[in-house]
Design a protein around this motif. Structure first.
Motif, mmCIF file in Angstrom:
data_model
loop_
_atom_site.group_PDB
_atom_site.id
_atom_site.type_symbol
_atom_site.label_atom_id
_atom_site.label_comp_id
_atom_site.label_asym_id
_atom_site.label_seq_id
_atom_site.Cartn_x
_atom_site.Cartn_y
_atom_site.Cartn_z
ATOM 1 N N GLN A 1 0.806 -1.210 0.000
ATOM 2 C CA GLN A 1 0.000 0.000 0.000
ATOM 3 C C GLN A 1 0.846 1.270 0.000
ATOM 4 O OE1 GLN A 1 -0.036 -2.339 2.360
ATOM 5 N NE2 GLN A 1 -0.069 -1.468 4.451
ATOM 6 N N TYR A 2 2.174 1.134 0.183
ATOM 7 C CA TYR A 2 3.030 2.304 0.238
ATOM 8 C C TYR A 2 3.712 2.625 -1.089
ATOM 9 C CZ TYR A 2 2.570 1.754 5.306
ATOM 10 O OH TYR A 2 2.076 1.636 6.596
ATOM 11 N N ILE A 3 3.691 1.722 -2.058
ATOM 12 C CA ILE A 3 4.457 1.916 -3.286
ATOM 13 C C ILE A 3 3.550 1.769 -4.505
ATOM 14 C CG2 ILE A 3 6.669 1.181 -2.319
ATOM 15 C CD1 ILE A 3 6.200 -1.575 -3.492
ATOM 16 N N GLY A 4 4.020 2.313 -5.630
ATOM 17 C CA GLY A 4 3.308 2.206 -6.888
ATOM 18 C C GLY A 4 4.284 2.102 -8.043
ATOM 19 N N ALA B 1 11.679 5.412 -26.088
ATOM 20 C CA ALA B 1 12.365 5.427 -24.801
ATOM 21 C C ALA B 1 11.383 5.778 -23.691
ATOM 22 C CB ALA B 1 13.525 6.414 -24.841
ATOM 23 N N GLY B 2 11.587 5.176 -22.542
ATOM 24 C CA GLY B 2 10.679 5.408 -21.425
ATOM 25 C C GLY B 2 11.351 5.146 -20.098
ATOM 26 N N ASN B 3 10.533 5.235 -19.055
ATOM 27 C CA ASN B 3 11.033 5.112 -17.689
ATOM 28 C C ASN B 3 10.026 4.294 -16.890
ATOM 29 O OD1 ASN B 3 12.110 5.356 -15.153
ATOM 30 N ND2 ASN B 3 11.896 7.575 -15.015
ATOM 31 N N PHE B 4 10.424 3.077 -16.552
ATOM 32 C CA PHE B 4 9.616 2.259 -15.648
ATOM 33 C C PHE B 4 10.160 2.457 -14.242
ATOM 34 C CE2 PHE B 4 9.293 -1.754 -13.257
ATOM 35 C CZ PHE B 4 7.912 -1.845 -13.166
ATOM 36 N N HIS B 5 9.297 2.858 -13.319
ATOM 37 C CA HIS B 5 9.796 3.183 -11.978
ATOM 38 C C HIS B 5 8.839 2.689 -10.912
ATOM 39 C CE1 HIS B 5 7.481 6.636 -13.558
ATOM 40 N NE2 HIS B 5 6.955 6.666 -12.342
ATOM 41 N N ILE B 6 9.422 2.426 -9.768
ATOM 42 C CA ILE B 6 8.687 2.049 -8.558
ATOM 43 C C ILE B 6 9.098 3.044 -7.481
ATOM 44 C CG2 ILE B 6 8.258 0.257 -6.847
ATOM 45 C CD1 ILE B 6 9.171 -1.797 -8.924
ATOM 46 N N THR B 7 8.126 3.783 -6.955
ATOM 47 C CA THR B 7 8.447 4.807 -5.974
ATOM 48 C C THR B 7 7.334 4.894 -4.939
ATOM 49 O OG1 THR B 7 9.125 7.111 -5.709
ATOM 50 C CG2 THR B 7 7.397 6.659 -7.333
ATOM 51 N N ILE B 8 7.443 5.884 -4.051
ATOM 52 C CA ILE B 8 6.506 6.010 -2.945
ATOM 53 C C ILE B 8 5.139 6.458 -3.459
ATOM 54 C CG2 ILE B 8 6.010 7.308 -0.838
ATOM 55 C CD1 ILE B 8 8.130 5.247 -0.447
ATOM 56 N N GLY B 9 4.080 5.835 -2.957
ATOM 57 C CA GLY B 9 2.721 6.251 -3.261
ATOM 58 C C GLY B 9 2.193 5.701 -4.564
ATOM 59 N N LYS B 10 0.869 5.599 -4.654
ATOM 60 C CA LYS B 10 0.212 5.158 -5.864
ATOM 61 C C LYS B 10 0.192 6.301 -6.878
ATOM 62 C CE LYS B 10 -0.718 1.145 -4.103
ATOM 63 N NZ LYS B 10 -0.050 -0.082 -4.574
ATOM 64 N N SER B 11 0.309 5.948 -8.149
ATOM 65 C CA SER B 11 0.345 6.953 -9.200
ATOM 66 C C SER B 11 -1.063 7.410 -9.565
ATOM 67 C CB SER B 11 1.046 6.393 -10.437
ATOM 68 O OG SER B 11 0.343 5.274 -10.933
ATOM 69 N N ARG C 1 0.086 17.416 -16.583
ATOM 70 C CA ARG C 1 1.474 17.574 -17.027
ATOM 71 C C ARG C 1 2.283 16.280 -16.918
ATOM 72 N NH1 ARG C 1 3.352 23.477 -14.558
ATOM 73 N NH2 ARG C 1 1.710 24.724 -15.587
ATOM 74 N N GLY C 2 1.645 15.208 -16.793
ATOM 75 C CA GLY C 2 2.363 13.938 -16.678
ATOM 76 C C GLY C 2 1.645 13.026 -15.718
ATOM 77 N N HIS C 3 2.255 12.784 -14.586
ATOM 78 C CA HIS C 3 1.619 11.986 -13.545
ATOM 79 C C HIS C 3 2.272 12.315 -12.223
ATOM 80 C CE1 HIS C 3 5.251 9.646 -13.812
ATOM 81 N NE2 HIS C 3 4.845 8.833 -12.859
ATOM 82 N N ALA C 4 1.647 11.885 -11.147
ATOM 83 C CA ALA C 4 2.161 12.160 -9.810
ATOM 84 C C ALA C 4 1.905 10.952 -8.924
ATOM 85 C CB ALA C 4 1.495 13.410 -9.236
ATOM 86 N N HIS C 5 2.620 10.926 -7.813
ATOM 87 C CA HIS C 5 2.464 9.852 -6.833
ATOM 88 C C HIS C 5 2.043 10.458 -5.502
ATOM 89 C CE1 HIS C 5 4.279 6.332 -8.984
ATOM 90 N NE2 HIS C 5 4.782 7.318 -9.716
ATOM 91 N N LEU C 6 1.108 9.804 -4.838
ATOM 92 C CA LEU C 6 0.627 10.270 -3.540
ATOM 93 C C LEU C 6 1.607 9.831 -2.461
ATOM 94 C CD1 LEU C 6 -3.181 9.487 -3.926
ATOM 95 C CD2 LEU C 6 -2.036 11.705 -4.112
ATOM 96 N N ALA C 7 2.690 10.594 -2.320
ATOM 97 C CA ALA C 7 3.721 10.240 -1.347
ATOM 98 C C ALA C 7 3.551 10.945 -0.021
ATOM 99 C CB ALA C 7 5.101 10.576 -1.925
ATOM 100 N N ALA C 8 2.665 11.921 0.045
ATOM 101 C CA ALA C 8 2.532 12.690 1.289
ATOM 102 C C ALA C 8 1.887 11.875 2.401
ATOM 103 C CB ALA C 8 1.718 13.958 1.024
ATOM 104 N N LEU C 9 1.132 10.850 2.022
ATOM 105 C CA LEU C 9 0.436 10.060 3.025
ATOM 106 C C LEU C 9 1.276 8.918 3.587
ATOM 107 C CD1 LEU C 9 -3.040 9.795 1.231
ATOM 108 C CD2 LEU C 9 -2.271 11.495 2.911
ATOM 109 N N VAL C 10 2.504 8.779 3.106
ATOM 110 C CA VAL C 10 3.375 7.683 3.544
ATOM 111 C C VAL C 10 4.433 8.237 4.479
ATOM 112 C CG1 VAL C 10 4.905 5.820 2.817
ATOM 113 C CG2 VAL C 10 2.972 6.485 1.372
ATOM 114 N N SER C 11 4.609 7.603 5.627
ATOM 115 C CA SER C 11 5.603 8.043 6.592
ATOM 116 C C SER C 11 7.016 7.824 6.063
ATOM 117 C CB SER C 11 5.419 7.291 7.915
ATOM 118 O OG SER C 11 6.464 7.598 8.814
#
Length: 375
Positions: free
Chosen positions: A87-90, A180-190, A195-205
């Motif tokens: 639940q913390y990553i996307g 060319a592209g970028n596959f990534h795993i980071t904090i929060g669901k996308s 302007r692109g996309h964002a991840h909800l990282a503010a809700l993760v400690s």
């Protein structure tokens, strides 16, 4: 007239015979000749047996051409375990055209990050194979020959059962544009963004950040069991919460044609880089796992080839004729040297006079019989 012409033609043909027959009464067999013949037949049998194995063997032929297919989709096959809760990553893909690819084909399964002893043994074996592949590039041909058509075997989930899983296994596949592209795993669901996309990282400690990961499988194109990719078995661990892992991947389209499988897949090479995010020290970025890929404009055709039957027969004839000629030459030279060394080689005959000559009345000289002796 016809009979005469036939006889002349038959006589002409006989004169052209390159294999004259020797009567058996003129043939003399020796023990040395029999020994050499036995050795020759043994060599012919051994070399013919080895040549048969060469005939059965195959090799891989590589051809290069420009890849003209830019309209089809590229499939990305992923199986990565991250040491964080699901639940913390996307995970998602953003290509060069700022197109966000939906990650509906990916599944998130809670698992344990530590491997059981059986899977840890297989993981160590895989790392050893990867190390040998970096040194012995010809081993890749063996993997190509062992590749099989069909779906890959599903990994066992019994080892991952746990009452309190601490990691997340992200597996599945995505279809992206061939740019060319970028596959990534980071904090929060996308989430989509104008302007692109964002991840909800503010809700993760921040204390839960841990991007230690293990790449069980990462491939592009059709998934073929038996092939080992450069990042398979890669494991990275970190104790720092703010850590960025980067993989720069160059993808090469590949057409594989063997006697077992015919498929369109992709090979790739990779360069790794990792660093700690520290804004105070000038190391900026976002914590996570980033795989930036680019696609080569060249395509490789890998074809398994086999020695043709006519070439195998020609090589067999060469073995038989060569051994016959070589052993006959060696036997003649050895016999000549033995005769010279043993003083049995006679160029001529010389007899010494042992009796006086008798002169007859008509002026002729008569040599008494037995008056020569060999020297």
């Amino acid at each position: 007239m016809r009979r005469i012409s036939r006889k002349k033609a038959l006589t002409l043909v006989k004169e052209l015979d390159a294999f004259p027959k020797v009567p058996e009464s003129y043939v003399e067999t020796t023990a040395s000749g029999g020994t050499v013949s036995l050795i020759a037949f043994s060599l012919m049998a051994v070399l013919a047996f080895l040549e048969f194995f060469v005939y059965r063997n195959t090799w891989m032929n590589y051809e290069y051409e420009v890849d003209k297919d830019f309209t089809s989709k590229l499939r990305i096959n992923v199986d990565i375990t991250v040491a964080m809760r699901c639940q913390y990553i996307g995970a998602d893909v953003l290509d060069l055209a700022e197109t966000m690819v939906a990650s509906d084909g990916l599944k998130y399964d809670p698992v344990r990050f530590e491997l059981p002893p059986e899977r840890r043994l297989w993981h160590m074996t895989l790392l050893h194979i990867q190390e040998r592949l970096r040194v012995e590039h010809s081993l890749q041909n063996v993997l190509f020959k062992s590749a099989m058509k069909g779906p890959p075997p599903a990994p066992s989930q019994s080892d991952d059962d746990s009452s309190s899983p601490s990691a997340c296994r992200i597996h599945g596949h995505l279809y992206v544009n061939k740019v060319a592209g970028n596959f990534h795993i980071t904090i929060g669901k996308s989430i989509p963004h104008p302007r692109g996309h964002a991840h909800l990282a503010a809700l993760v400690s921040h204390d839960t950040y841990n991007f230690s990961h293990r790449i069980d499988h990462l491939s592009f194109g059709e998934e073929i069991p038996g092939l080992i990719n450069p990042l398979d078995g890669t494991e990275k661990t970190t104790t720092d919460a703010n850590h960025m892992f980067q993989y720069f991947i160059t993808i090469v389209p590949t057409k594989l044609n063997t006697y077992k499988v015919s498929a369109e897949t992709h090979q790739y090479s990779v360069t790794e880089r990792e660093r700690v995010i520290n804004h105070a020290a000038g190391s900026h970025g976002v914590s996570g796992i980033f795989m930036k890929y680019d696609i080569s404009s060249l395509m490789v055709k890998v074809t398994e080839q086999h020695m043709p039957l006519w070439q195998f027969l020609v090589r067999l004839c060469g073995i038989v004729g060569g051994i016959f000629s070589t052993t006959g030459l060696i036997h003649g030279m050895v016999g000549y040297l033995v005769d010279v060394v043993c003083c049995r080689f006679q160029i001529g005959v010389y007899r010494r006079m042992t009796a006086p000559l008798d002169e007859q009345g008509d002026g002729q000289i008569v040599v008494p019989p037995g008056s020569y002796s060999e020297q």
